[in-house]
Design an enzyme around this catalytic site. Sequence first.
Site, PDB file in Angstrom:
ATOM      1  N   LYS A  37       0.831  -1.183  -0.091  1.00 15.33           N
ATOM      2  CA  LYS A  37       0.088   0.075  -0.034  1.00 15.33           C
ATOM      3  C   LYS A  37       0.917   1.124   0.018  1.00 15.33           C
ATOM      4  O   LYS A  37       0.535   2.223  -0.486  1.00 15.33           O
ATOM      5  CB  LYS A  37      -0.918  -0.124   1.056  1.00 15.33           C
ATOM      6  N   GLY A  44     -14.143  -3.076   4.867  1.00 13.52           N
ATOM      7  CA  GLY A  44     -15.565  -3.309   5.007  1.00 13.52           C
ATOM      8  C   GLY A  44     -16.240  -3.575   3.967  1.00 13.52           C
ATOM      9  O   GLY A  44     -15.872  -2.624   2.932  1.00 13.52           O
TER      10      GLY A  44
END
Length: 815
Positions: free
Chosen positions: A664, A783
């Site tokens: 990332k 999520g």
Amino acid sequence: MTTLNTSENKLAKHAINVHKFGGSSLADAACIERVLDIIRQNCQLSDIIVVSANGKTTDGLFSLLALVETTEGADFTPALSELEHQQHLLINELLNEQNAKKLTQLIAADIDQLRRWLTSDLAMHRNDILAFGELWSARLLSALLNEQICPSNAIDARDFLIIGNEQSCAVDHALSSVQLKKHLQFGKLAVITGYISKDSRGKTCTLGRNGSDYSATIMASLVGALNVTLWTDVDGIYSADPRVVPNARKLHRLPNGVAKELGRLGNPVLHAKTLTPLVNESLSHHCHLHVANSFDAQVSGTEIGKFGLIAKQELSVTYLNDLLLAHSASFTGEAAKQAKIEFSPICAEDKQGFIVINQNQQKALSQWLASHDVEVTFKPVAIIAVVGHKVAQRGDIKARFKRSLKSAQPLNLVASDTSHSVIAILPEPCSTEILNNVHHAMIKDARHIGLVVAGLGNIGERFLSLLPAQLNRIYALENIHLVGLLSSKKALINNDGIDVNQALSLFKQGATDYNHQQLLSWLGNHPYDELIVVDITPSEDFSLLYQDFFAQGIHVIGANKWAASSDTIDYNKLVKTADKNNSLWLGNTTVGAGLPINYAINDLNNSGDKITAIAGIFSGTLSWLFETYDGSTAFSSLLLDALKQGITEPDPREDLSGRDVQRKLLILARMAGFELALDDIDCKNLVPQALQNISTQEFLARANELDDFFAKALSDANSDNCRIRYVARLSVNEAANITAKVSLEVLPKNDAFASLTPCDNIFQISSHWYHENPLIIRGPGAGRDVTAGGLHSDLVNICQQLAHKQNQVKIKGIN
């Protein structure tokens, strides 16, 4: 003549097809060489090739006729010599000496015949003179095929193709079919002249200018071909004449009825009668028509056939000048029906008593009405029409068309009998300005965007469940069509669209096995203006397809981190390929789920700011673990509980290794403009060496071996009133040296990174503008809802960018 035999056939394909090559495709030696390659790659010996005259040969023959017909005693020798010279150039440049000599002798004999007809029998042999262009073209191409590719024979269509007359061009199908079979030779690729035929008396007839397209579909109906391909100088059929409207858009698929109406109303690619043999319901076979570019054979063209809703939404604008508006009492009531049968008008309105015809029909119409003792008045007019499936039944289209014509002051608006067009009758010729203005008004928002979703797991399901509401709510998504669903092993592809409200159930019912080669083949031939692939897979193998996607101009929205964090050479190649082919690549959800970190970095860069540091907590899993870990429960127990809740990966070492955070940080660094490789980022692995290379099951059984390390780290931090957090950091100094690492850090309690809601991510960006008080973005870093929302954000972003994309048509051949 030197030829290849059947065993030396160098053709690649095995299907029954008709291929027609227009004059621009055969204009010079380079064009003909391209045609030879197309034939080599796309034909078999039982196929049929139909040819127009080379380049401007037919224009030259018409000019020759006009010279003799209009100027008494005209010296036509220079024009005739120029025609002969052009043929000699092609023959001598392309053929070997022996074959060139034979064709040159045939040309010389033809020129002598032409000279005799021009001086004595012009009226009787006018069509015979016009036929030479196709005859020469067929001979030359057949000779080249024999010399280089495969056995071939040239066939003069007048030897078998019989029509009633030049006005109707109605084919005697039964007799023509029998005669054609006599001329087709087994093991030889037939090259047949387009444009020309004969009537029942044996007199040469032509099928009208551009009639070679009609010849091709006639051949298909005679032999029961599966496909007809019209090779021309543009990439397909466009929403307007691309020579006049540079912003015309390609129509990838057209229903038969719409295409026939386009041809009737003057489309420059489609001959008015081209589709008649293919939509004749009395014929037992079904044939599709393709329009493709011989100058770029790999580009997907236009397909004409039977299609679903997406193809039926296509609109186009066409026009015709030099027409006549005829008013008469015979054009009202029942008498109007007979007039339509006799003259096939462009349009008619029996209540007002008028029809619109071509100027060359004026004399015949006057004589027909005189026999009925009825007067008629004529007025010069033009027409412009919007064409699409049942557009005359769509009030919104008709209203928009009428508004776009306000300055043109049309005399009338008329719906066609098929309802596939609305025709405006203009008192003056349709100008380039009017055509472009109307096209812009009708087509400006027309764009079909195909959407393929790869990865149908938890987040993929949520993305699809949000899609119906998004399509109804967001204007930028109005042209999106879900056309593909992919799991790791199965695929559901439907060019006519997949119902977004039943996507997953339709996938379960209809998905079939696929491989990457099959997928790339379909994607490479998709029938949409744009195609977007949404990659919600964790698959490195799927990410390796990005290079092929970008090479084909396909756009990618990726939640998949592999491509964006790949080896520097591979990553730079992806970026270069995407840029070269105008492919958009968005990956907001690769870092931070739906948080706008990518947007913020892009905005700072595009605004002229200079980023100097990026830091934060990038892992929702590690955020949850270290925000929750307070020493009251052993770290291993907390880890196993997180695994049970689905917070960690199935193998928690994927999270504890720091590799996900490392990737990332690399993605954000590259987005910020830093050239960095994964190995340039120091990564602190939280898994002891003894536990790194064992099975997942064994690791979970021995997870308690992590406890002492984390208990001590927490105790040491607490003694200093601090917290432990897994942090990513990148900074660049004034000398442009970059330092990057991901590791477990001890932070003061009041640090921005030390007090998060479990699972939250936080990103801190320092720049020239945000130096003393860095920019901070914080929120859920994982999520299904936020990640699916982030993907939809990227989808809207891409569609908004594509809405402003303009593709001017490039005409590659001779106009």
